[in-house]
Design a protein around this motif. Structure first.
Motif, PDB file in Angstrom:
ATOM      1  N   LEU A  76      26.974  45.036  45.776  1.00  0.00           N
ATOM      2  CA  LEU A  76      28.152  44.192  45.582  1.00  0.00           C
ATOM      3  C   LEU A  76      29.402  45.023  45.315  1.00  0.00           C
ATOM      4  O   LEU A  76      30.513  44.596  45.592  1.00  0.00           O
ATOM      5  N   ARG A 118      29.959  47.688  46.874  1.00  0.00           N
ATOM      6  CA  ARG A 118      30.114  48.463  48.107  1.00  0.00           C
ATOM      7  C   ARG A 118      29.871  49.951  47.854  1.00  0.00           C
ATOM      8  O   ARG A 118      30.594  50.824  48.311  1.00  0.00           O
ATOM      9  N   ARG A 122      41.590  63.457  48.086  1.00  0.00           N
ATOM     10  CA  ARG A 122      42.045  62.151  48.575  1.00  0.00           C
ATOM     11  C   ARG A 122      41.240  61.737  49.807  1.00  0.00           C
ATOM     12  O   ARG A 122      41.790  61.429  50.852  1.00  0.00           O
ATOM     13  N   THR A 170      32.058  44.072  38.255  1.00  0.00           N
ATOM     14  CA  THR A 170      31.761  44.229  39.677  1.00  0.00           C
ATOM     15  C   THR A 170      32.648  43.311  40.512  1.00  0.00           C
ATOM     16  O   THR A 170      33.184  43.707  41.546  1.00  0.00           O
ATOM     17  N   ASP A 193      35.626  41.887  39.537  1.00  0.00           N
ATOM     18  CA  ASP A 193      37.066  42.050  39.364  1.00  0.00           C
ATOM     19  C   ASP A 193      37.314  43.109  38.294  1.00  0.00           C
ATOM     20  O   ASP A 193      37.442  42.794  37.117  1.00  0.00           O
ATOM     21  N   GLY A 244      39.861  45.085  37.578  1.00  0.00           N
ATOM     22  CA  GLY A 244      41.123  45.030  36.845  1.00  0.00           C
ATOM     23  C   GLY A 244      41.075  43.994  35.737  1.00  0.00           C
ATOM     24  O   GLY A 244      41.496  44.245  34.606  1.00  0.00           O
ATOM     25  N   LEU A 261      38.899  45.158  32.841  1.00  0.00           N
ATOM     26  CA  LEU A 261      39.621  46.095  31.980  1.00  0.00           C
ATOM     27  C   LEU A 261      40.607  45.352  31.089  1.00  0.00           C
ATOM     28  O   LEU A 261      40.789  45.696  29.922  1.00  0.00           O
TER      29      LEU A 261
END
Lengths: 282, 308
Positions: free
Chosen positions: B32, B34, B88, B182, B184, B186, B189
């Motif tokens: 979930l 990824r 990156r 997993t 959401d 943001g 947090l």
């Protein structure tokens, strides 16, 4: 017994973050005298270029506030840094006069709808109950009391009939309302919303604005990253112009001026915006 | 189906089931998020870890090798993060670079070092050697309650049982936190859930499961079990609890059916050799996923543009 065991386990297992998260009393009325959100000297950088630079702004209590600025101006970054979701380079954030970590129980965040994978295996009600997380003990599962509270929040955004729908089956506007309901479940005094009206239908826009205005009537503070300059005057009392730096902030009637739009959006882009606003005003 | 089954087949099947479930549980969350490839990455880097563990201690007992493997797993996660951030580079590419070069390093080390006298080779790393996990001390089903016989069972079985308990304890203790972070990160947090630490803990738990399972059943099964049962389970339901339950069911089914088919299928079909049990189990898990893709109730076309 079980309670004591859970408490001991938390201490023993070093899960103090959880215990602390829940032992905080919800902020009483006295704390609301402090400014809901005061930011000073805030800078954030992804790599070498600053995303926001030395922003000072205070969000007044009991108002509906728009943060506007062009794409890539750092509007979302400002919210995330205020919430401590992303690290800041420098600066201070105070929420009701406290550090964000001590005020989390009183702040609700609505991220951008597109920031999550809506194919996640969850129903609407599951997502709304996430907003009750801070009131739950470590092992506790969401029960019928939580379900009722979540249903009441869904009712407020007009989504009660969709409680058992898989979230992937919702339209964009419905998803946005579910996110708002999840934030309502937190029963916070400060709401920070990232583009709550982006890509939603007209009915959803009305429903969301009704809820946000209702929150303001209750004396809560609502901050929205907003993209549609044509609706700023109708929806908001306060505005903050941001383009990496803070350009201007204050009551909409004083600060929402051609000059500030020019400074924020620059040159031709601003001219188009201003023309559109004139047309909208006529 | 008496003494011979208990002696020869019971332990490989039990160990296969324990390994499959221990991998499938964290696999649900990796999928979930990824991050399914991280299970693949970890199970490859285990090889150089085991070789180094052997070279340092000169022993082929389980613990030095498992410590070496766990160390390599954590090192690979750190390297992947470092390459992602400093270079990156997209996560999949960073994982690909790290696990192929570490696995290749392990192969070179293995060939250069004097491990020919011990049972340590690339094939063993890939397929494991489930057929060798026999329980000769058993003399029938009654041995399951005979302490003396139980003490003689292959050590992989109790070790994997402990690991499975650990993995399950982690997943169910932090169920809410894992679910929210997993879906959401943001938002998690913003609630004060340490989502980044939790993500790292999930990877560490994955590594522990991979290392323990690898030792018993080889990396093919490990990779298959991290991905196939959860992916098939996702197609059966839209509820996370139910998905995890299905994934456990599919993992058990793959292990049992795969072992039986590999062991007895070719004989029934008239060939005179059984095939690799690890290969059989991984193949069955793939077939289950294929079946779920065809008839799973929640399958949907991906890539369809939805109305905003």
């Amino acid at each position: 017994m079980i309670q004591a065991g859970v408490r001991a386990l938390r201490r023993g297992a070093g899960l103090l973050w959880l215990a602390r998260a829940r032992s905080q009393p919800s902020t009483g009325a006295g704390a609301l005298d402090a400014c809901p959100l005061a930011i000073s000297g805030l800078s954030v950088s992804y790599g070498e270029k600053p995303a926001i630079f030395s922003v000072d702004v205070e969000f007044p209590s009991g108002s509906l506030i728009a943060i506007v600025g062009p794409n890539g101006a750092g509007k979302s970054t400002l919210l995330k840094a205020a919430l401590g979701i992303i690290p800041k380079l420098s600066g201070r954030v105070e929420v009701f006069g406290k550090s964000i970590d001590d005020a989390r129980g009183n702040v609700a965040y609505v991220p951008q709808r597109a920031s999550v994978d809506w194919d996640f295996p969850a129903r609407v009600i599951d997502v709304v109950m996430m907003g009750l997380y801070r009131t739950m003990a470590l092992f506790a599962l969401f029960g019928s009391a939580e379900r009722q509270r979540a249903m009441a929040c869904l009712e407020r955004v007009g989504m009660a009939d969709f409680a058992d729908r898989q979230i992937g089956q919702l339209s964009g506007g419905q998803q946005q309302r579910v996110f708002l309901a999840r934030a309502l479940a937190q029963d916070a005094d400060l709401y920070l919303l990232d583009e709550p009206l982006a890509g939603v239908d007209a009915a959803t826009e009305r429903a969301i604005m009704d809820v946000l205005k209702g929150l303001r009537e209750e004396g809560r503070t609502v901050v929205c990253v907003h993209h549609d300059l044509a609706t700023v005057r109708d929806y908001f009392d306060q505005i903050v112009f941001v383009n990496v730096r803070k350009i201007a902030s204050g009551p909409v009637e004083d600060v929402f001026t051609d000059e500030n739009l020019q400074k924020t959006y620059g040159g031709r882009l601003a001219a188009t915006h201003i023309d559109k606003l004139r047309v909208a005003a006529e | 189906m008496g003494t011979e089954f208990v002696q020869l087949s019971l332990m490989p099947m039990l160990i296969g089931v324990l390994a499959a479930v221990a991998c499938a549980l964290p696999g649900n969350f990796l999928l979930l998020r990824r991050q399914a490839l991280i299970g693949d990455a970890i199970s490859h880097v285990v090889l150089p870890g085991i070789v180094v563990g052997f070279l340092v201690t000169g022993s082929i007992t389980a613990w030095p090798m498992m410590i070496g493997a766990a160390f390599a797993a954590v090192l690979s996660v750190v390297l992947i993060e470092a390459i992602k951030r400093l270079g990156r580079i997209e996560a999949g590419a960073a994982m690909g670079v790290v696990f192929t070069s570490m696995f290749a390093g392990g192969v070179v080390l293995l060939e250069q070092s004097d491990t020919s006298s011990v049972h340590l080779d690339v094939e063993h790393a890939l397929y494991g050697n489930m057929e060798s996990l026999i329980w000769l001390a058993a003399d029938g089903w009654g041995s399951l309650i005979d302490w003396a016989a139980l003490r003689e069972m292959p050590s992989q079985a109790p070790r994997l049982a402990v690991v499975l308990v650990l993995v399950a304890a982690f997943v169910f203790t932090f169920w809410k936190e894992l679910k929210i972070s997993t879906f959401d990160e943001g938002y998690a947090l913003s609630l004060g859930i340490p989502a980044l630490a939790l993500g790292f803990a999930l990877v560490v738990v994955t590594a522990i499961a991979a290392v323990a399972a690898f030792d018993a059943v080889g990396s093919i099964i490990v990779i298959a079990m991290f991905i196939c049962p959860p992916a098939a389970a996702r197609l059966m339901t839209d509820d996370l609890w139910v998905q995890v339950a299905w994934s456990v069911g599919f993992a058990v089914l793959s292990a049992v059916l795969g072992y039986l088919l590999a062991g007895y299928g070719p004989l029934l079909a008239g060939f005179d050799h059984a095939v690799s049990a690890a290969g059989g189990i991984a193949t069955v898990s793939g077939l289950i996923l294929a079946a779920a893709c065809l008839v799973g109730p929640k399958r949907k076309r991906v890539g369809v543009v939805r109305e905003g």
